[in-house]
Design an enzyme around this catalytic site. Structure first.
Site, PDB file in Angstrom:
ATOM      1  N   GLU A 292       0.886  -1.174   0.000  1.00  0.00           N
ATOM      2  CA  GLU A 292       0.000   0.000   0.000  1.00  0.00           C
ATOM      3  C   GLU A 292       0.912   1.208   0.000  1.00  0.00           C
ATOM      4  O   GLU A 292       1.752   1.368   0.882  1.00  0.00           O
ATOM      5  CB  GLU A 292      -0.919  -0.031   1.223  1.00  0.00           C
ATOM      6  CG  GLU A 292      -2.052   0.991   1.158  1.00  0.00           C
ATOM      7  CD  GLU A 292      -1.677   2.291   1.835  1.00  0.00           C
ATOM      8  OE1 GLU A 292      -1.449   3.281   1.096  1.00  0.00           O
ATOM      9  OE2 GLU A 292      -1.602   2.337   3.063  1.00  0.00           O
ATOM     10  N   CYS A 326      -2.202   8.215   4.452  1.00  0.00           N
ATOM     11  CA  CYS A 326      -2.270   7.955   3.019  1.00  0.00           C
ATOM     12  C   CYS A 326      -3.688   8.157   2.501  1.00  0.00           C
ATOM     13  O   CYS A 326      -3.898   8.301   1.300  1.00  0.00           O
ATOM     14  CB  CYS A 326      -1.765   6.553   2.705  1.00  0.00           C
ATOM     15  SG  CYS A 326      -2.431   5.277   3.777  1.00  0.00           S
TER      16      CYS A 326
END
Length: 542
Positions: A292, A326
């Site tokens: 990720e 994020c």
């Protein structure tokens, strides 16, 4: 084992409030004071050994650079190779341990963390990552506890997935751990991710070499102590520190690399992928790559959106934990008819937002993680000030005299393709593009192509037709899509997290989709009455 045991059905850990006078607030403040004065000597954890090299680095607080939290030992190639060997040595006994016993270790860790260890991890996260108490609580306590409880529950479902068996045979599917070791590389911004990336593969029977972010070795140390207290055997998770390039070179050169569990920058993950590809002939098996890698997350408003709710989502989504998520809202598309009300509401709230030390509970915004992050964020703001297509609507001030503080900043731009609308900043900076109401559909498509990332995004509208259209056009623009809510705050068991495109492999942390990447299935067919004549009926003569 003469029983089929079941993992307790997990429930999400309740978030404590830390209101003035509450027991949890008092317990936290006591633990915080104790830890500020402790200054541990943090080793590398390799097999049964706590390794203390001669090279030492300091852990310092981002919001008070004069505050030394502790010191950690820096490893080199020899320690990295030692961690790999320790993982390989522990592999057989750990894989042979029953799932029930492996799961019990992590379930125990969850209960320890839900009680006395809660304030230890919360305090470490505040001191080391400059998270206020709410951000620490939802991360290092609640989300980490949820990972530790939900992962065994989902693992049980993976093991229960079995094929059908016709009469006369029994078909079975065995989910073996990967053949080799897993390399876990964790970021600075979430303690829960730092805990989940090594423990999820370990739960499935793998052994792990874990490299935490250099900025958060202090927090990682307490995660290791928690896991040891829960009974994790030596060598199952080995924590190494040192230069990323050095550790990576040793790890990716090992023929026993079986998988990578990564959260971090797109550039680093692409380097990992490229390196694995170049080395593919030397590996004993094809390494599993799970990553990720960030986002440029959007909030898209329709003219029918409710202005106050939109303004709150923008403020929380962009500025909680200084935008160092994020999933943080980093770009917004707002119709011209709606923007004056949204801007007024957002500006009014920003006037009340306090910035400073997280130890002062009245501060909503705290420091960014370190000097390189501060300089990078400041660079974006400075360039926006010089860009004719951009205007600083709110904020824009930066101060690193004591800690690394960046004021919540809103940039208005007439160029939807400028760098602040397209590139990940990872700080408290929100860029806003105001679009003509009549260009709703055109701007949706612009949003879809406006960034290389596809992690999270949100649409705000009260008209259902607009919500349906946005969800369709933006189908591939976000792995986690929110309707009338900020694009942050995914909860384990409720919104499995991950994105595609430049945001990663979308293997959904906190779900069975992630856990199945850490096993290698073996199909077993057992026939109870095997054939005793090779001839089939069709061979008989007419």
């Amino acid at each position: 084992m003469n029983a089929r045991f079941q993992v307790p059905t997990p429930l999400n850990e309740p978030i404590l409030g830390y209101a003035p006078g509450s027991p949890e607030r008092k317990a936290f403040q006591t633990r915080l004071a104790d830890m500020k004065s402790a200054q541990p000597d943090i080793p590398l954890y390799i097999g049964a050994k706590e390794v203390r090299t001669k090279t030492i680095a300091e852990c310092r607080s981002p919001y008070d650079q004069s505050q030394v939290l502790g010191r950690y030992r820096v490893g080199g190639p020899a320690e990295t190779r030692g961690a790999i060997q320790a993982a390989l040595s522990a592999r057989r006994s750990w894989a042979a341990m029953s799932f029930v016993d492996r799961a019990a270790i992590f379930l125990k860790a969850a209960d320890l963390l839900a009680n006395d260890w809660r304030q230890t991890l919360n305090a470490a996260t505040m001191l080391c990552q400059s998270k206020n108490i709410f951000q620490a609580e939802i991360d290092s306590a609640c989300e980490f506890i949820d990972f530790l409880r939900f992962n065994p529950y989902y693992a049980e479902q993976v093991y229960a997935n079995q094929p059908s068996s016709p009469r006369g045979q029994w078909n079975r599917l065995e989910h073996r751990p990967l053949e080799g070791f897993v390399f876990a590389v964790t970021p600075f911004n979430f303690t829960s991710i730092a805990g989940n990336l090594p423990t999820a593969p370990a739960l499935m029977g793998n052994t792990v070499v874990w490299k935490p972010a250099a900025a958060t070795v202090y927090t990682a140390h307490f995660i290791m102590r928690l896991l040891k207290a829960a009974g994790l055997p030596d060598g199952v998770i080995n924590m190494v520190t040192g230069p990323s390039s050095m550790i990576g070179q040793v790890v990716f050169d090992s023929p026993d690399l079986a998988g990578v569990h990564f959260t971090g920058s797109t550039a680093v993950f692409q380097w990992m992928w490229q390196t694995v590809g170049a080395n593919i002939k030397k590996y004993k098996s094809y390494p599993r790559l799970v990553g990720e890698t960030g986002g440029k997350d959007f909030i898209f408003a329709h003219p029918s959106a409710e202005p106050q709710a939109l303004a709150v989502a923008l403020l929380r989504g962009a500025f909680e934990f200084q935008g160092q998520k994020c999933s943080a809202a980093s770009r917004a598309y707002i119709p011209k008819s709606l923007y004056p009300k949204v801007k007024e509401a957002l500006g009014g709230m920003l006037k009340t937002v306090r910035m400073g030390s997280p130890e002062d509970f009245t501060n909503f915004v705290n420091a960014v993680i370190d000097k390189p992050a501060f300089d990078n964020i400041k660079g974006f703001i400075d360039r926006a000030k010089k860009n004719r297509s951009c205007k600083i609507a709110f904020g824009g001030k930066c101060d690193d005299s004591t800690g690394f503080f960046v004021q919540p900043t809103v940039i208005e731009t007439t160029d939807p393709k400028c760098e602040c609308m397209a590139q990940e900043i990872f700080g408290p900076v929100l860029s806003v593009y105001v679009y003509p109401d009549a260009k709703w559909g055109e701007t949706l498509r612009l949003c879809d192509k406006g960034s290389a990332y596809a992690l999270t995004g949100a649409v705000f509208a009260t008209e259902r037709k607009a919500i349906v259209e946005a969800a369709k056009v933006l189908e591939n623009a976000a792995g986690n899509f929110y309707i009338n809510d900020k694009p942050t705050g995914a909860v384990v068991g409720q919104q499995p997290f991950g994105g595609a495109r430049a945001s990663g492999t979308n293997d959904k942390a906190g779900s069975s989709l992630n856990l199945v990447r850490w096993v290698s299935p073996r199909a077993i067919k057992e026939t109870f009455d095997p054939a005793r004549d090779y001839r089939y009926p069709f061979l008989a003569a007419d």
